[in-house]
Design an enzyme around this catalytic site. Structure first.
Site, PDB file in Angstrom:
ATOM      1  N   GLU A 316      90.152  85.181  28.570  1.00  0.00           N
ATOM      2  CA  GLU A 316      91.367  85.942  28.865  1.00  0.00           C
ATOM      3  C   GLU A 316      91.095  87.149  29.762  1.00  0.00           C
ATOM      4  O   GLU A 316      92.024  87.779  30.250  1.00  0.00           O
ATOM      5  CB  GLU A 316      92.021  86.427  27.562  1.00  0.00           C
ATOM      6  CG  GLU A 316      92.716  85.333  26.766  1.00  0.00           C
ATOM      7  CD  GLU A 316      91.801  84.660  25.747  1.00  0.00           C
ATOM      8  OE1 GLU A 316      90.559  84.741  25.924  1.00  0.00           O
ATOM      9  OE2 GLU A 316      92.323  84.076  24.783  1.00  0.00           O
ATOM     10  N   LYS A 421      83.527  89.990   4.789  1.00  0.00           N
ATOM     11  CA  LYS A 421      84.199  91.069   4.081  1.00  0.00           C
ATOM     12  C   LYS A 421      83.764  91.041   2.629  1.00  0.00           C
ATOM     13  O   LYS A 421      84.254  90.248   1.837  1.00  0.00           O
ATOM     14  CB  LYS A 421      85.711  90.926   4.213  1.00  0.00           C
ATOM     15  CG  LYS A 421      86.387  92.273   4.349  1.00  0.00           C
ATOM     16  CD  LYS A 421      87.788  92.146   4.892  1.00  0.00           C
ATOM     17  CE  LYS A 421      88.285  93.523   5.293  1.00  0.00           C
ATOM     18  NZ  LYS A 421      89.626  93.485   5.842  1.00  0.00           N
TER      19      LYS A 421
END
Ligand SMILES: Nc1ncnc2c1ncn2[C@@H]1O[C@H](COP(=O)(O)O)[C@@H](O)[C@H]1O
Lengths: 523, 523
Positions: A316, A421
């Site tokens: 991108e 996490k």
């Protein structure tokens, strides 16, 4: 106001015309399927590309139409690019590591009219076409394009504006279906001017440049534009990207600069470990696409005298985001601290804005946060979508997690989806990978998040050992001792014979997660 | 087509914002009038420039308004540039080597509203303002700008399009009155990306860059944009450009790259001849504005180990046209032949097209012809003029005569235009002729450029006296006294019995140049 500068649109055809006019005899060489090198000059390539353009026009290809390519980095592929873009059509680079069904899905989404394909990839192309009836024809890169070139007079290039679309590249980098990034002439032209700079790729007319990164991977990071833009020799490696082949190309074609993902350099270093020898005349390599392990950087620099430029980017962004290069900031530090800056992802060039946004409003500047980018070569809207890919201020969320240090150097600590996490706290999988890669027995490694009842997720280390090596878990975990907080140390180790690789040659961590997500629970 | 890249206008305010964000602590230093060095960082300069912007806005300066500067390369001048351009106003750089009358003519033509001036140049500024009542105020660079900066909060920059005019620079390079080139944000931004390239100026964040070429000479050839664009240290030399001062700056500020006209380098070499010593850490110099003598290039290269980049350009090209850098083409030749290529004016970067047109349709490729240029930073129309400066295809006639060799290197062989270039600055031959013709004894006169080792060229007055008249050199030179700057006064006088006339009955100045080019040397 009365008075003005000339109107001179930034279109990509001008790049090859520039090389033809000012560097007519400079070499463009490409490894042919039989392993020999095909040799042409920029003047020859430009003439051939214009003739191929005429064949496309004769077929009825119009500005804006999508013409797909499926091929390695070869001379016919290079010529096809300029042939397509020169008449304002869109060069849609298909990823040859995908299977026929994936390719067909993408070709349908793109609305491709023609497909230019490497001879070796004809079977997958045929299978794909069966699923994609809108494709009007397949042209073989080499035999097929040669015949068309011989049969046509050169077409005229240009005559359109710089916002004309030029290239289309799909990415499955984020969640959901693959999405197309539609590069314009302007965005690719500006990206080209950016990467030429000394602190980025640093390419000049005296260089011999080897883009190992595929032309379907965000335009070979722009090198197939940058080399003709400065009149550098261009060396196209074809299909063989193993260590021995790359080594042979570097010596044989006087390669001074090259670019590839870490796995390619690992292959080259392993090859050199086996056979010995050096890397002259190679002076500089750009390593990106995934994090370059510091150990790899050190080996290339200290042992082979290569200047390593660690780069971060994404499809991108066309793709370049940041590059780590020596600067006043790095020179003013101790060698160790300065070295750490050069191991980071580096700084953006003019034309790329970055910001890190933390979920915690009270977080200090050193807290990792979500990374956003914006610039003259950043996607605004994905192909065929109605909604912008950015927020109202133009910020594109990269999906990476990063810290920007006080010297302005970017440290990617994770992919959003790769982050571990544990107990509500983030553990950087990339940080752990860099440490695990230090172990002499490790060829490749990856750290993934494995599910854990107690902590939510815990880091799991997946390793592929060097051929013939063996070692204990304790030995593999030793490098973590004292270098990271105790709770970062992986809870388990999985040994694999071969890492699964993704479409662009990077380790496919998504496949690893699918396979080993339950590993810590099961055991 | 659906899908697009982000809209990110190429505006110059982004350059200093980039330096502020990513190279905040990098140094920008400038020689103060008292000879000491003033030191700031990019972060400080950006903040100060934004505050000065606010003062300009408070005065009523609007986008498109012209604000003039008259100053040496100093820190306050650098900040003023970005302050003016950042709000969309036009920075009109006045040439401090002109006298008050010339400056006033140009300021009136430009419609300047404010004048920012070096303290040392205040007298000429006051004299000029007396002739130019539309100027609303004079602000002293340093004391005056400091007070305004202290009194204002930072303004917001940007918010305009890339075709907004940013700079205005007058040139007397062609015949007639001086003409203004109105640079846009886009043209200067693209020119910046061009000159950064390795084969041009080759500037990176580890460099310390010394632009000796004045900021009023086509934007210091772009260096005041290029240095912050890459985060290089910027060293501004102030008013003292003699060999000893330049030598001191190079050593004291760790200068690695510099740019100036040949006269400056001659001064530095003469100084080194006298006092000895080397040029470390200087690595590369760009020499242009007039032809760099091969002997100067050899001395810098062979004796001091400096890489010389010979450059050709002009105000109308922003200014860069070509640079001579090593390449595959030069490396493939014998050292002698390759060296000749590097002594030529070099090759254009991507974004500059050149062509040589011979008056003789049968002329071979090695025949000199009139040189035309075209590109993304080429003038389209002079300020305030209604007609284009180019032909219908965008080609701008440079007034130079050149050959382009088969390697694509440009060799400037002569000049069509009727001017004298002394120490990198123009002297109008027509202006001098108008004065000389006042003398009662003169029948015809012409001023031509004669070669000079020290200044490149100096004016030579050629006169044909009225029949029966006779008069001394002193009498012939008297009319110049007080009417033109002292350095404009011709260095010699040649008396001829009859002027050579060209096809249209005008004095054939080329024939005069051929005959008397060496006159000042010989004597
Ligand atoms: N390297 C060079 N060699 C010969 N002439 C030069 C060179 N650089 C600049 N010039 C002359 O300077 C003119 C531009 O002057 P200016 O607009 O003041 O920069 C060109 O058109 C040339 O006549």
């Amino acid at each position: 106001m009365n008075g003005s500068m000339l109107d001179w649109p930034l279109t990509l055809d001008r790049i090859l015309v520039h090389a033809e006019r000012w560097h007519p005899d400079q070499a463009v060489v490409g490894a042919a399927p039989d392993g020999t090198m095909a040799r042409r000059t920029y003047a020859e390539c430009a003439d051939r590309a214009r003739r191929l353009s005429a064949a496309l026009v004769a077929h009825g290809i119009e500005p804006g139409d999508r013409v797909a390519t499926l091929g390695w980095n070869t001379l016919p592929h290079f010529e096809a690019w300029y042939a397509i873009m020169g008449i304002g059509a869109v060069c849609h680079t298909l990823n040859l590591r995908m299977d026929a069904a994936q390719l067909a899905w993408i070709a349908r989404d793109a609305g491709d009219r023609l497909l230019l394909v490497d001879p070796a990839l004809l079977p997958v192309a045929e299978a794909m076409r069966a699923l994609c009836p809108a494709i009007e024809g397949i042209i073989v890169l080499g035999a097929g394009t040669d015949a068309l070139i011989a049969a046509h007079d050169p077409a005229r290039w240009g005559g359109f504006g710089e916002d004309q679309p030029a290239g289309l590249c799909y990415t499955s980098g984020t969640t959901g279906d693959p999405k197309g990034v539609l590069y314009t002439h302007r965005s690719n032209f500006l990206h080209t001017l950016a990467i030429i700079q000394p602190d980025l790729f640093g390419i000049g007319a005296a260089d011999s440049v080897l883009p190992i990164v595929p032309m379907f991977h965000a335009n070979a990071w722009g090198i197939a534009f940058a080399a003709p833009a400065v009149g550098a020799k261009l060396v196209l490696p074809g299909a063989r990207l193993d260590g021995a082949s790359v080594h042979r190309l570097i010596a044989g074609e006087g390669v001074t600069m090259s670019a590839a993902v870490p796995t390619v350099w690992q292959g080259l270093l392993d090859h050199l470990d086996r056979v010995g020898g050096g890397l002259a005349p190679l002076r500089r390599v750009v390593i990106g696409g995934s994090a370059c392990p510091p150990s790899m950087q050190r080996r290339l620099t200290d042992h082979y005298g290569i200047e390593v430029r660690h780069a971060w980017g994404m499809t991108e962004l066309s793709p370049l985001g940041t590059v780590a290069a020596p600067s006043a900031a790095s020179a003013a530090l101790s060698p160790e601290e300065g070295g750490r800056l050069l191991q980071s992802q580096g700084r953006p060039p003019l034309g790329v804005d970055l910001k890190v946004v933390s979920d915690d409003p009270d977080a200090g500047p050193d807290t990792p946060g979500r990374l956003f980018a914006r610039g003259y070569a950043t996607v605004g809207r994905y192909f065929g979508r109605d909604t912008p890919a950015t927020d109202a201020e133009g910020w594109f969320e990269t999906g990476d997690v990063a810290v920007i240090d006080r010297h302005g150097f970017l440290h990617i600590t994770d992919r959003d989806k790769d982050v571990v996490k544990s107990g509500g706290e983030w553990i950087s999988s990339q940080g752990l990978e860099a440490i695990a890669a230090e172990h002499p027995a490790v060829a490749h490694c990856a750290v993934i998040a494995a599910d854990c009842d107690r902590w939510g997720e815990r880091p799991l280390l997946v390793v592929q050992l060097r051929e013939g090596e063996d070692c204990s878990d304790a030995s593999l975990l030793e490098p973590f001792d004292g270098t990271v907080p105790r709770w970062w140390v992986p809870d388990g180790i999985v040994r694999v014979d071969a890492m699964p690789l993704g479409a662009t040659g990077k380790i496919d961590k998504r496949a690893l997660r699918d396979a080993y997500r339950d590993h810590l629970r099961a055991s």
